[in-house]
Design an enzyme around this catalytic site. Structure first.
Site, PDB file in Angstrom:
ATOM      1  N   HIS A  82     -48.476 -14.484 -13.772  1.00 41.42           N
ATOM      2  CA  HIS A  82     -48.165 -14.264 -12.360  1.00 41.42           C
ATOM      3  C   HIS A  82     -49.417 -14.415 -11.521  1.00 41.42           C
ATOM      4  CE1 HIS A  82     -47.552 -11.392  -8.820  1.00 41.42           C
ATOM      5  NE2 HIS A  82     -46.751 -12.415  -8.591  1.00 41.42           N
ATOM      6  N   SER A  83     -49.346 -15.270 -10.500  1.00 42.66           N
ATOM      7  CA  SER A  83     -50.365 -15.347  -9.470  1.00 42.66           C
ATOM      8  C   SER A  83     -51.735 -15.679 -10.055  1.00 42.66           C
ATOM      9  CB  SER A  83     -50.380 -14.027  -8.680  1.00 42.66           C
ATOM     10  OG  SER A  83     -51.146 -14.138  -7.505  1.00 42.66           O
ATOM     11  N   MET A  84     -52.712 -14.766  -9.916  1.00 43.78           N
ATOM     12  CA  MET A  84     -54.058 -14.991 -10.424  1.00 43.78           C
ATOM     13  C   MET A  84     -54.061 -15.304 -11.914  1.00 43.78           C
ATOM     14  SD  MET A  84     -57.298 -12.390 -10.057  1.00 43.78           S
ATOM     15  CE  MET A  84     -58.954 -12.861 -10.508  1.00 43.78           C
TER      16      MET A  84
END
Length: 317
Positions: free
Chosen positions: A154-156
């Protein structure tokens, strides 16, 4: 790297899931939602998956050593609220954000109590490139114990999946990337400026032939092209191929109302050009509406987990 493993009483899936949280988060992200519902850990356990939940190195329950790991970054509560829990951001689809599990009860700052629950789990984190290298090494070591597995990022954590698969491709069966760090070569919106010199990561990935950077990224002044000009964000042809990620199925999921919604198509296009088999899934095109960046915590989180499950069934068996 701190890791917890959960094994279902009835195991029906041959490959475990490894859940990698995003920036400012820990493994708590997967264990429950701010309004008290089951998190994806339990949802996937009930589907029959063995699930590994990590706190990435130098974060949460994994040791942080200031003299080795360097300074920490943090996001303010107001910035986090704008990008994760609000519907008043400055990107075009922000007003469509209806799935945040808000509560009527508010504190003196105007935050709802469920947002305060999210904030209570926010932590500081090290710089992206350094974090990616730590996770690449630790993730490869974990795969030696788990055997072939599916990575959910997720994301980073998006670059973690690419970097781990690049180092240990034979043990990565698939990657489900939820709004991975992007777009290629630079940051816009929540973080701007020159980033990801290897296109989708800040640390080296194996390209053959060598990665070719677009001319705008080479300029001293960071001046990214319009996100609607997809080709401008790609490598000049002939493009380098991510040779170690070829053959690994990828699903890239984007929420309708997220700040990622204007640019995740660029990351998907970059992956495709680099030879990666990627399914780009804007949730709205599947009839799943109103999601922001924290889709695993939102009111319809179970629906999105089910989408990932069905995609894995179709691509792994």
């Amino acid at each position: 790297m701190y890791v917890e493993v959960y094994i279902p009483s009835v195991s029906s899936e041959p490959y475990p899931l490894i859940l990698f949280h995003g920036g400012g988060q820990t493994g708590v992200n997967w264990m429950g939602t701010p309004d008290g519902r089951m998190g994806w850990l339990d949802v996937f356990l009930r589907m029959g998956y063995t699930v590994f939940v990590v706190d990435v190195p130098a974060r949460g329950r994994s040791a942080y050593h200031p003299d080795m790991d360097g300074p920490l970054i943090r996001m303010s509560a107001d910035l986090t609220h704008c990008y994760f829990a609000d519907h008043k951001g400055d990107w075009p689809a922000a007003g469509l954000h209806t799935q945040w599990p808000g509560a009527e009860e508010r504190d003196e700052r105007g935050y709802d109590k469920n947002y305060d629950e999210l904030c209570s789990a926010q932590v500081e984190y090290v710089t992206p490139a350094y974090q990616q290298k730590l996770v690449q090494d630790a993730g490869a070591a974990l795969l030696k114990r788990t055997g072939p597995a599916v990575l959910i990022t997720h994301s980073m954590a998006g670059p973690y999946g690419w970097a781990i698969a690049d180092l240990y491709p034979e043990h990565v069966k698939a990657i489900a990337a939820l709004e991975p760090s992007g777009p290629p070569f630079g940051g816009i919106s929540i973080s701007s400026g020159k980033q990801r010199p290897y296109g989708i990561a800040d640390i080296p990935l194996a390209y053959h032939p060598e990665l070719r950077m677009p001319e705008w990224r080479r300029e001293d002044k960071f001046c990214p092209p319009d996100v609607n000009d997809t080709t401008a964000w790609l490598q000049p042809e002939p493009a380098g191929k991510l040779v170690n990620l070829e053959g690994i199925p990828v699903i890239l999921i984007t929420g309708e109302a997220s700040y990622h919604s204007p640019f995740d198509h660029l990351t998907a296009a970059f992956l495709k050009q680099a030879g990666v088999s990627v399914d780009f899934v804007p949730l709205a095109e599947k009839g799943i509406h109103g999601n922001g960046h924290m889709m695993m915590l939102e009111k319809n989180s179970d629906v999105i987990a089910e989408l990932i499950h069905h995609w894995l069934q179709e691509h792994l068996y």
